[in-house]
Write a protein that holds these residues in place. Structure first.
Motif, mmCIF file in Angstrom:
data_model
loop_
_atom_site.group_PDB
_atom_site.id
_atom_site.type_symbol
_atom_site.label_atom_id
_atom_site.label_comp_id
_atom_site.label_asym_id
_atom_site.label_seq_id
_atom_site.Cartn_x
_atom_site.Cartn_y
_atom_site.Cartn_z
ATOM 1 N N PRO A 6 24.725 -27.004 0.183
ATOM 2 C CA PRO A 6 24.376 -26.458 1.504
ATOM 3 C C PRO A 6 24.666 -27.472 2.423
ATOM 4 O O PRO A 6 25.127 -28.549 2.241
ATOM 5 C CB PRO A 6 22.782 -26.126 1.561
ATOM 6 C CG PRO A 6 22.582 -27.354 0.192
ATOM 7 C CD PRO A 6 23.264 -27.172 -0.644
ATOM 8 N N TYR A 232 18.953 -21.437 9.080
ATOM 9 C CA TYR A 232 20.101 -22.015 8.313
ATOM 10 C C TYR A 232 20.586 -20.943 7.817
ATOM 11 O O TYR A 232 22.076 -20.594 7.837
ATOM 12 C CB TYR A 232 19.811 -23.428 7.437
ATOM 13 C CG TYR A 232 21.106 -23.520 6.451
ATOM 14 C CD1 TYR A 232 21.975 -24.299 6.979
ATOM 15 C CD2 TYR A 232 21.217 -22.781 5.135
ATOM 16 C CE1 TYR A 232 23.301 -24.514 6.313
ATOM 17 C CE2 TYR A 232 22.260 -23.298 4.384
ATOM 18 C CZ TYR A 232 23.196 -24.029 5.124
ATOM 19 O OH TYR A 232 24.241 -24.205 4.049
ATOM 20 N N GLU A 233 19.942 -19.882 7.097
ATOM 21 C CA GLU A 233 20.581 -19.038 6.151
ATOM 22 C C GLU A 233 21.057 -17.861 7.150
ATOM 23 O O GLU A 233 22.169 -16.970 6.852
ATOM 24 C CB GLU A 233 19.563 -18.265 5.300
ATOM 25 C CG GLU A 233 19.362 -19.176 4.033
ATOM 26 C CD GLU A 233 20.579 -19.431 3.081
ATOM 27 O OE1 GLU A 233 21.400 -18.542 3.185
ATOM 28 O OE2 GLU A 233 20.725 -20.758 2.855
ATOM 29 N N THR A 236 24.463 -18.895 8.602
ATOM 30 C CA THR A 236 25.413 -19.366 7.475
ATOM 31 C C THR A 236 26.343 -17.870 7.418
ATOM 32 O O THR A 236 25.827 -16.955 7.095
ATOM 33 C CB THR A 236 24.924 -19.895 6.273
ATOM 34 O OG1 THR A 236 24.171 -20.827 6.703
ATOM 35 C CG2 THR A 236 26.152 -20.103 5.340
#
Length: 236
Positions: A6, A232-233, A236
């Motif tokens: 990540p 974050y997810e 992304t």
């Protein structure tokens, strides 16, 4: 299992957030869309607490049309309403599963354990490849719990038992309002954990486990960790 490195920022953020907190944290994320995952301390052995009621739920699924009779030996104190029924009461397995998932019912758990036996539930654990999980000692890893949630993802009929629970006080609080979450919490004297599947256009499994924590800290920290991972997810 394919693993993805990540962004350094999100891992560093999680490490910083947990570094000064009491106890130890383990985090695991698995992207259901592309089969990639990442984590922090995800292979460290942790207390599973009631999160390890999930293999019992999976094992009971084929019995859901049955009805069991509550026995005195089934009754267990703690969470859940089945403890207040009289011995001899007929209880559908459907209700046993519902109380287990939504209210973490200890009597429901004991009913499943006694009728199916530990070996039958351990077969479920073996089939899922949970090499670091000990059902009898209630220990596991965040990565192993991630595998359980992936199995539940394959069985949408099971999701209903793990939604809108009486314990929407952990991962739920770090997600935007209205986000669908299929999950199971784990609680003990020094444990304030949660493991779930965030159902969005880009669904992912999120497991946050801990040990040796102070509850007042963990109550604040688990949603904060969730928020960082969500951001974050989503980006992304």
């Amino acid at each position: 299992m394919p693993m993805e490195e990540p962004g350094r920022d999100v891992v560093e953020d999680i490490r910083k957030m947990t570094a000064t907190a009491s106890g130890t944290y383990a985090v695991y994320v698995y992207r259901l869309g592309d089969g990639r995952g990442w984590g922090v301390n995800e292979d460290e052995i942790m207390p599973g607490a009631s999160i390890l009621k999930l293999p019992a739920l999976l094992a009971a699924w084929p019995k859901k049309e049955e009805t069991w009779v509550l026995e005195k030996a089934d009754i267990a104190a703690g969470s859940g309403p089945l403890q207040f029924l009289k011995a001899g009461t007929a209880v559908t397995v459907e209700r046993v599963m519902t109380e287990l998932g939504k209210k973490s019912d200890n009597t429901a758990w004991r009913m499943i354990n006694r009728r199916l036996g530990y070996k039958e539930i351990e077969k479920e654990i073996e089939k899922m490849g949970l090499t670091n999980t000990n059902y009898r000692e209630l220990t596991t890893t965040a990565a192993d719990v991630g595998k359980i949630m992936r199995k539940i993802h394959e069985k949408p009929d099971l999701w209903q038992y793990l939604e809108d629970s009486v314990y929407e006080d952990r991962i739920t609080l770090g997600l935007p309002g209205g986000t669908r979450l299929v999950h199971k919490v784990g609680t003990d004297a020094d444990v304030w954990a949660d493991a779930g599947m965030v159902v969005t256009e880009k669904p992912f499994v999120l497991v946050i486990m801990n040990k040796g924590v102070k509850h007042d800290e963990a109550v604040e920290l688990v949603p904060r960790i969730t928020r960082v991972i969500w951001e974050y997810e989503s980006a992304t």
